[in-house]
Write an enzyme that holds these catalytic residues in place. Structure first.
Site, PDB file in Angstrom:
ATOM      1  N   CYS A 200       0.800  -1.229   0.000  1.00  0.00           N
ATOM      2  CA  CYS A 200       0.000   0.000   0.000  1.00  0.00           C
ATOM      3  C   CYS A 200       0.830   1.275   0.000  1.00  0.00           C
ATOM      4  O   CYS A 200       0.294   2.355  -0.240  1.00  0.00           O
ATOM      5  CB  CYS A 200      -0.934   0.000   1.215  1.00  0.00           C
ATOM      6  SG  CYS A 200      -2.143  -1.333   1.210  1.00  0.00           S
ATOM      7  N   HIS A 279      11.943   1.060   6.258  1.00  0.00           N
ATOM      8  CA  HIS A 279      11.726  -0.357   5.951  1.00  0.00           C
ATOM      9  C   HIS A 279      12.245  -1.212   7.100  1.00  0.00           C
ATOM     10  O   HIS A 279      13.428  -1.150   7.442  1.00  0.00           O
ATOM     11  CB  HIS A 279      12.450  -0.724   4.652  1.00  0.00           C
ATOM     12  CG  HIS A 279      11.944  -1.984   4.010  1.00  0.00           C
ATOM     13  ND1 HIS A 279      11.942  -3.192   4.652  1.00  0.00           N
ATOM     14  CD2 HIS A 279      11.427  -2.215   2.773  1.00  0.00           C
ATOM     15  CE1 HIS A 279      11.447  -4.118   3.846  1.00  0.00           C
ATOM     16  NE2 HIS A 279      11.122  -3.549   2.705  1.00  0.00           N
ATOM     17  N   HIS A 366      -2.149  20.136   6.372  1.00  0.00           N
ATOM     18  CA  HIS A 366      -3.129  19.106   6.042  1.00  0.00           C
ATOM     19  C   HIS A 366      -2.474  17.733   6.150  1.00  0.00           C
ATOM     20  O   HIS A 366      -1.297  17.570   5.838  1.00  0.00           O
ATOM     21  CB  HIS A 366      -3.680  19.311   4.630  1.00  0.00           C
ATOM     22  CG  HIS A 366      -4.178  20.693   4.362  1.00  0.00           C
ATOM     23  ND1 HIS A 366      -5.399  21.151   4.813  1.00  0.00           N
ATOM     24  CD2 HIS A 366      -3.600  21.743   3.707  1.00  0.00           C
ATOM     25  CE1 HIS A 366      -5.559  22.415   4.433  1.00  0.00           C
ATOM     26  NE2 HIS A 366      -4.484  22.791   3.770  1.00  0.00           N
ATOM     27  N   HIS A 370      -3.169   7.251   4.924  1.00  0.00           N
ATOM     28  CA  HIS A 370      -3.540   6.014   4.241  1.00  0.00           C
ATOM     29  C   HIS A 370      -4.829   5.446   4.828  1.00  0.00           C
ATOM     30  O   HIS A 370      -4.984   5.366   6.053  1.00  0.00           O
ATOM     31  CB  HIS A 370      -2.404   5.007   4.395  1.00  0.00           C
ATOM     32  CG  HIS A 370      -2.736   3.634   3.911  1.00  0.00           C
ATOM     33  ND1 HIS A 370      -3.244   3.393   2.651  1.00  0.00           N
ATOM     34  CD2 HIS A 370      -2.642   2.416   4.512  1.00  0.00           C
ATOM     35  CE1 HIS A 370      -3.439   2.092   2.505  1.00  0.00           C
ATOM     36  NE2 HIS A 370      -3.093   1.481   3.620  1.00  0.00           N
ATOM     37  N   HIS A 399     -14.831   5.582   3.531  1.00  0.00           N
ATOM     38  CA  HIS A 399     -16.261   5.327   3.424  1.00  0.00           C
ATOM     39  C   HIS A 399     -16.712   5.246   1.969  1.00  0.00           C
ATOM     40  O   HIS A 399     -17.476   4.354   1.586  1.00  0.00           O
ATOM     41  CB  HIS A 399     -17.042   6.426   4.151  1.00  0.00           C
ATOM     42  CG  HIS A 399     -18.524   6.213   4.156  1.00  0.00           C
ATOM     43  ND1 HIS A 399     -19.356   6.750   3.195  1.00  0.00           N
ATOM     44  CD2 HIS A 399     -19.330   5.522   5.008  1.00  0.00           C
ATOM     45  CE1 HIS A 399     -20.604   6.413   3.451  1.00  0.00           C
ATOM     46  NE2 HIS A 399     -20.615   5.669   4.546  1.00  0.00           N
ATOM     47  N   ASN A 403     -10.350   0.923   0.895  1.00  0.00           N
ATOM     48  CA  ASN A 403      -8.891   0.926   0.844  1.00  0.00           C
ATOM     49  C   ASN A 403      -8.475   0.520  -0.562  1.00  0.00           C
ATOM     50  O   ASN A 403      -8.528  -0.653  -0.929  1.00  0.00           O
ATOM     51  CB  ASN A 403      -8.331  -0.051   1.882  1.00  0.00           C
ATOM     52  CG  ASN A 403      -6.802  -0.114   1.860  1.00  0.00           C
ATOM     53  OD1 ASN A 403      -6.154   0.549   1.057  1.00  0.00           O
ATOM     54  ND2 ASN A 403      -6.240  -0.909   2.746  1.00  0.00           N
TER      55      ASN A 403
END
Length: 491
Positions: A200, A279, A366, A370, A399, A403
């Site tokens: 992702c 990572h 802002h 994710h 919503h 995802n």
């Protein structure tokens, strides 16, 4: 060196330093020192000077976003309560306990009734998806967003110098990037990168590749194409750690046009300020917390372990530790140091249970988070001390679109733009997580006031809705009754 020699050398150094000023008249000295004196007397002038220096430095190695297009599938791919019920009903491997688990997961997910699924899943072919089904899913997204992108910007496919495609869970040959090159007849010398298995957080990895190439090549155009293959990777088994992915992941994607040509500065939407990649793959626990695998029946899916929250938290804070000094003003960093090293210890351990926190709002306007799930949004929001206003774009994106993996950040950004939140000079922090385990973040500077509704066109006015509750519990809540031992969807 003896004390006497040190004094002699020090005096020589002072005399040499002062000798530069001795030939000057008093007026010449004042004129030479005037900029420094003014900067000290008027901090605003110093701030302006620093901004000018920063602008010149960033234009040398700049990375601008000219435009981005998020993918909105057709309405026949929407998965409402009834459609989801039919899909779950077809899975003969699910028992009563699995149905209960799924119901609780869907109700608590924060996902609404207008998300999108692949065509093969809608039509009932999720257990027998072909390679062509996966490629068709990608090509539908590729060509719609890229056609719009080229039309909106006036940039021709033949002008693209760099192409980066990231789709984690499908890797055909020729590559997906190669298919785009063939479709749009791009140049022979185009540099292409086809990323798989990045999860992702892959879109920020793609951006990082582009900005590093921009350091070596001037006045170039780059395309980042980011999505995920859902159709061939739908899980049809009954392991709870793997069926959870079916509840969260939905179809989507985004194509982004970038350049490092300063000529396009006034046309650009965003300028990249910094990007940090973390990572934790060296840790077995982190590496194994999100893995594509087969279950005991040989059915493949995506396994999410119980160690995932711990790995995500560690990656998140390791990333912020590097990011904070890059984006926060000096006063906020000094405040943190003073509180953590002086004030809290003086108050005693009993008053230092949670430790001092850094306010990222001091350097960020802002927050583009994710949409990994309601728990992810809540956790990141709590860690950063964000308000419901700050979290609204991520919640509404989850919503409305679910995802969408690596492309989810750009739907969140589109929501901010559609709500006219993004003003010139604002800074936007993007944070994403991915298998490996990875946490990647970056900060964009808004280059002009933005108000394009992008993928939120025709629905932005209805958000936020009065309630985010979905109707699953009201329709299927009876399954939670322990007295009922029937399958959830028995006719």
């Amino acid at each position: 060196m003896s004390l006497l020699k040190f004094v002699i050398h020090y005096n020589q150094y002072i005399n040499q330093s002062l000798s530069f000023f001795l030939p000057l008249s008093f007026m010449e000295f004042i004129l030479m020192m005037a900029p420094f004196l003014l900067a000290l007397l008027y901090p605003s002038l110093m701030s302006l000077l620093l901004k000018l220096i920063d602008q010149l430095r960033n234009d040398h190695g700049c990375c601008y976003i000219l435009h981005y297009e998020c993918f909105k599938p057709s309405d026949d791919r929407k998965v409402d309560t009834e459609c989801c019920g039919n899909i779950i009903k077809r899975n003969k491997n699910l028992g009563l306990q699995e149905h209960k688990f799924l119901l609780r997961a869907i109700v608590a997910s924060g996902i609404g009734e207008e998300t999108y699924a692949p065509r093969n899943v809608i039509s009932g072919k999720e257990e027998s998806a072909s390679l062509l089904d996966g490629i068709a899913e990608m090509e539908e997204f590729f060509y719609e967003t890229l056609d719009k992108l080229f039309h909106q910007t006036g940039v021709s496919p033949s002008e693209i110098d760099i192409l980066v495609v990231n789709v984690s869970m499908i890797s055909p040959a020729p590559s997906l990037a190669g298919r785009i090159v063939n479709r749009y007849k791009m140049r022979e010398d185009i540099k292409i990168f086809n990323l798989s298995g990045m999860g992702c957080s892959a879109s920020l990895i793609s951006i990082d590749i582009v900005q590093n190439i921009f350091k070596s090549y001037k006045k170039k155009f780059a395309l980042v194409v980011t999505s995920e293959s859902i159709g061939p990777n739908w899980y049809s088994g009954n392991e709870k750690s793997m069926i959870l992915a079916n509840c969260l992941f939905r179809s989507g994607g985004c194509s982004i046009l970038l350049t490092n040509n300063p000529v396009f500065r006034n046309r650009a939407m965003f300028r990249l300020k910094c990007l940090v990649r973390t990572h934790l793959g060296a840790s077995n626990e982190a590496y194994e917390c999100a893995v594509q695998k087969e279950d005991g029946l040989g059915l493949h899916g995506f396994h999410l372990s119980k160690n995932l929250p711990r790995a995500a938290t560690r990656a998140f804070f390791e990333n912020l530790r590097v990011l904070a000094p890059k984006i926060l003003p000096l006063r906020e960093l000094m405040r943190y140091v003073i509180v953590s090293r002086l004030v809290r210890p003086a108050l005693g351990k009993g008053n230092n249970k949670t430790g001092p926190t850094v306010s990222f709002k001091a350097g960020v306007d802002h927050f583009c988070l994710h949409t990994g799930g309601k728990a992810v949004i809540d956790g990141v929001g709590k860690s950063l001390g964000l308000s419901e206003y700050d979290l609204e774009p991520a919640r509404m994106t989850l919503h409305r679109f679910g995802n969408t993996s690596a492309s989810s950040l750009w739907y969140v950004l589109g929501y901010m733009e559609g709500k006219r939140r993004l003003k010139k000079g604002d800074r936007v922090l993007m944070i994403s997580f991915g298998a490996g385990f990875k946490c990647n973040s970056c900060v964009w500077e808004v280059m002009r006031d933005l108000e394009d509704e992008n993928v939120w066109e025709n629905c932005i006015a209805s958000y936020p809705p009065k309630t985010l509750e979905n109707p699953f519990m009201s329709k299927f809540g009876w399954i939670m009754d322990d007295q009922n031992n029937k399958s959830l969807f028995v006719d």
